[in-house]
Design an enzyme around this catalytic site. Structure first.
Site, PDB file in Angstrom:
ATOM      1  N   THR A   1      -2.415  12.005 -61.550  1.00  0.00           N
ATOM      2  CA  THR A   1      -1.307  12.223 -60.618  1.00  0.00           C
ATOM      3  C   THR A   1      -1.793  13.081 -59.456  1.00  0.00           C
ATOM      4  OG1 THR A   1       1.045  12.801 -60.468  1.00  0.00           O
ATOM      5  CG2 THR A   1      -0.310  14.261 -61.793  1.00  0.00           C
ATOM      6  N   ASN A   2      -0.890  13.636 -58.671  1.00  0.00           N
ATOM      7  CA  ASN A   2      -1.287  14.461 -57.533  1.00  0.00           C
ATOM      8  C   ASN A   2      -0.326  15.635 -57.381  1.00  0.00           C
ATOM      9  OD1 ASN A   2       1.016  13.553 -55.868  1.00  0.00           O
ATOM     10  ND2 ASN A   2      -0.036  11.585 -56.083  1.00  0.00           N
ATOM     11  N   LYS A   3      -0.534  16.421 -56.325  1.00  0.00           N
ATOM     12  CA  LYS A   3       0.190  17.696 -56.212  1.00  0.00           C
ATOM     13  C   LYS A   3       1.573  17.579 -55.594  1.00  0.00           C
ATOM     14  CE  LYS A   3      -3.820  20.739 -55.698  1.00  0.00           C
ATOM     15  NZ  LYS A   3      -4.457  21.673 -54.750  1.00  0.00           N
TER      16      LYS A   3
ATOM     17  N   ALA B   1       4.064  10.436 -52.744  1.00  0.00           N
ATOM     18  CA  ALA B   1       2.599  10.436 -52.742  1.00  0.00           C
ATOM     19  C   ALA B   1       2.179   9.454 -53.831  1.00  0.00           C
ATOM     20  CB  ALA B   1       2.078  11.830 -53.042  1.00  0.00           C
TER      21      ALA B   1
END
Ligand code: CTP
Length: 395
Positions: free
Chosen positions: A205-207, A272
């Site tokens: 995943t991402n931030k 995102a």
């Protein structure tokens, strides 16, 4: 930034201890805030606290010396919005009857402008038919009532009666000043990061926190739009009144977006989306029996590019998260994805972007010079984005 004038009328419920946080938030947003406390409210929040926070005299009775003329009439007329927070069963009953036996009830009776009532009380008091009759009367008289939340009460158990959190009250106050300029517009907003599974317990995943997309959804909804919020997992509560569609993977997000695309007037891709996903997702938890794990990844679906290709009438907005060459990279994405507006932000800065409540963005559109929007709260950036869409669409 707003310069609207708010009076907080604090009455004697334990939830009054949260009012300083509300006042601070409103002041941060630019509101001018004055406070009046009943006798009982002063058991839970002090005059000094409110005075220091607002840098204004706090009203407790009719004897305030500094005001040149009748203080209750002065305060009643000064306010663009009066907020009774927390509103006890007693003040609700007094307001419903038009009683004026202390400074707060008298000033509320003298208030010509809008009044927002934020009840907080014991669940039995809330459900009592007398209270419900009084609430119905207040609504019939044109007052706006923010429903109490279900949650942990001071009594030690969970029930309906709890005051909504200061941030939610603050948002309800913002909404009171919102013009309904996006009515009948159908706006689809994606938010948060996607999760791409490696095995049953691990994912990539991402931030992304989802804050920008949720702020957009909330503001668009408050401005009267019909909002579909398609969101990857976040820690945020979806704004009330939006059509909320939770998803996890990019693939799921694409399916949901495509389902509503034909009817949409605007699509804002604030999510995102993971650019890559594992070539294989293991069906069982992967064991740690190798020192180095070489992950093989493949390109994910590009949701926005697909929308750009299939565009008929929709206004398409993309975000560009960049760590370098913000404008040049943004311009490339604008053209490549066939967008009408690109909101570029520099995610290398820790004071803005991911997980921050603030952002600083640049609007890019074809045949237009880049337009920088100065650093501001994400809710204000959301307003600016919606204003830009509205202006470009000629709404
Ligand atoms: N986006 C998308 N699907 C993807 C990747 C991105 O729909 N698989 C959307 C994002 O929601 C955003 C825009 O495309 O609105 C640009 O996202 P960004 O990550 O900045 O750009 P990418 O196209 O992924 O390009 P790169 O990572 O190479 O900068």
């Amino acid at each position: 930034m707003t310069t609207k004038k708010i009076v907080l009328y604090v009455t004697g419920g334990i939830a009054a201890y949260k009012v300083p946080l509300l006042a601070r938030d409103l002041i941060k947003k630019g509101y001018q805030v004055r406070v009046a406390l009943t006798q009982n409210a002063q058991k839970y929040v002090t005059v000094d606290t409110m005075q220091v926070l607002t840098k204004q005299d706090v009203y407790t009775d009719f004897t305030l010396q500094k005001v040149a003329y009748v203080p209750h009439v002065h305060l009643a007329q000064w306010a663009d919005l009066a907020v009774v927070v927390p509103a006890t069963a007693n003040i609700i009953a007094k307001m419903a009857q038009g009683l004026a036996d202390d400074f707060v009830s008298t000033t509320l009776l003298a208030t010509p402008g809008p009044i927002l009532v934020v009840p907080a009380m014991n669940d039995h008091m809330w459900e009592n038919p007398a209270t419900q009759r009084n609430i119905a009367q207040l609504k019939a008289d044109g007052k706006r009532v923010l429903e109490p939340a279900h949650g942990f009460l001071a009594e030690g158990y969970a029930a309906k009666g709890r005051m909504p959190e200061p941030i939610e009250i603050s948002q309800a106050i913002d909404e009171s000043f919102q013009s309904q300029d996006l009515q009948e517009k159908r706006i689809v907003i994606t938010a948060g990061g996607t999760q791409e599974d490696l095995d049953p317990v691990r994912y990539l995943t991402n931030k992304s926190s989802g804050k920008m997309g949720y702020a957009l959804a909330q503001i668009a909804q408050a401005r009267g739009a019909h909002v579909t919020l398609i969101s990857g997992p976040t820690n945020l509560t979806p704004p009330t009144g939006v059509d909320f569609q939770p998803v996890r993977t990019a693939q799921e997000m694409q399916v949901k977006v495509n389902q509503v695309y034909a009817q949409a007037d605007v699509v804002i891709m604030a999510a995102a989306v993971a650019d890559y996903l594992p070539v294989q997702t293991a069906s069982q938890k992967i064991k740690k029996n190798q020192d180095v794990w070489h992950l093989e990844l493949k390109k994910n679906v590009d949701i926005l590019q697909g929308l750009g290709q299939a565009k008929t009438h929709q206004f398409l907005v993309g975000f560009a998260a960049e760590t370098q060459d913000l404008i040049a990279n943004g311009q490339k994405k604008l053209a490549k994805k066939n967008l009408d507006l690109l909101v570029a932000n520099d995610v290398s800065r820790s004071d803005i972007g991911f997980n921050s409540d603030q952002n600083e963005v640049t609007f890019l559109a074809s045949q237009q010079a880049p337009r920088k929007i100065n650093k501001a709260q994400k809710h204000q950036i959301a307003q600016a984005i919606l204003d830009e869409i509205k202006a470009r669409q000629g709404w």
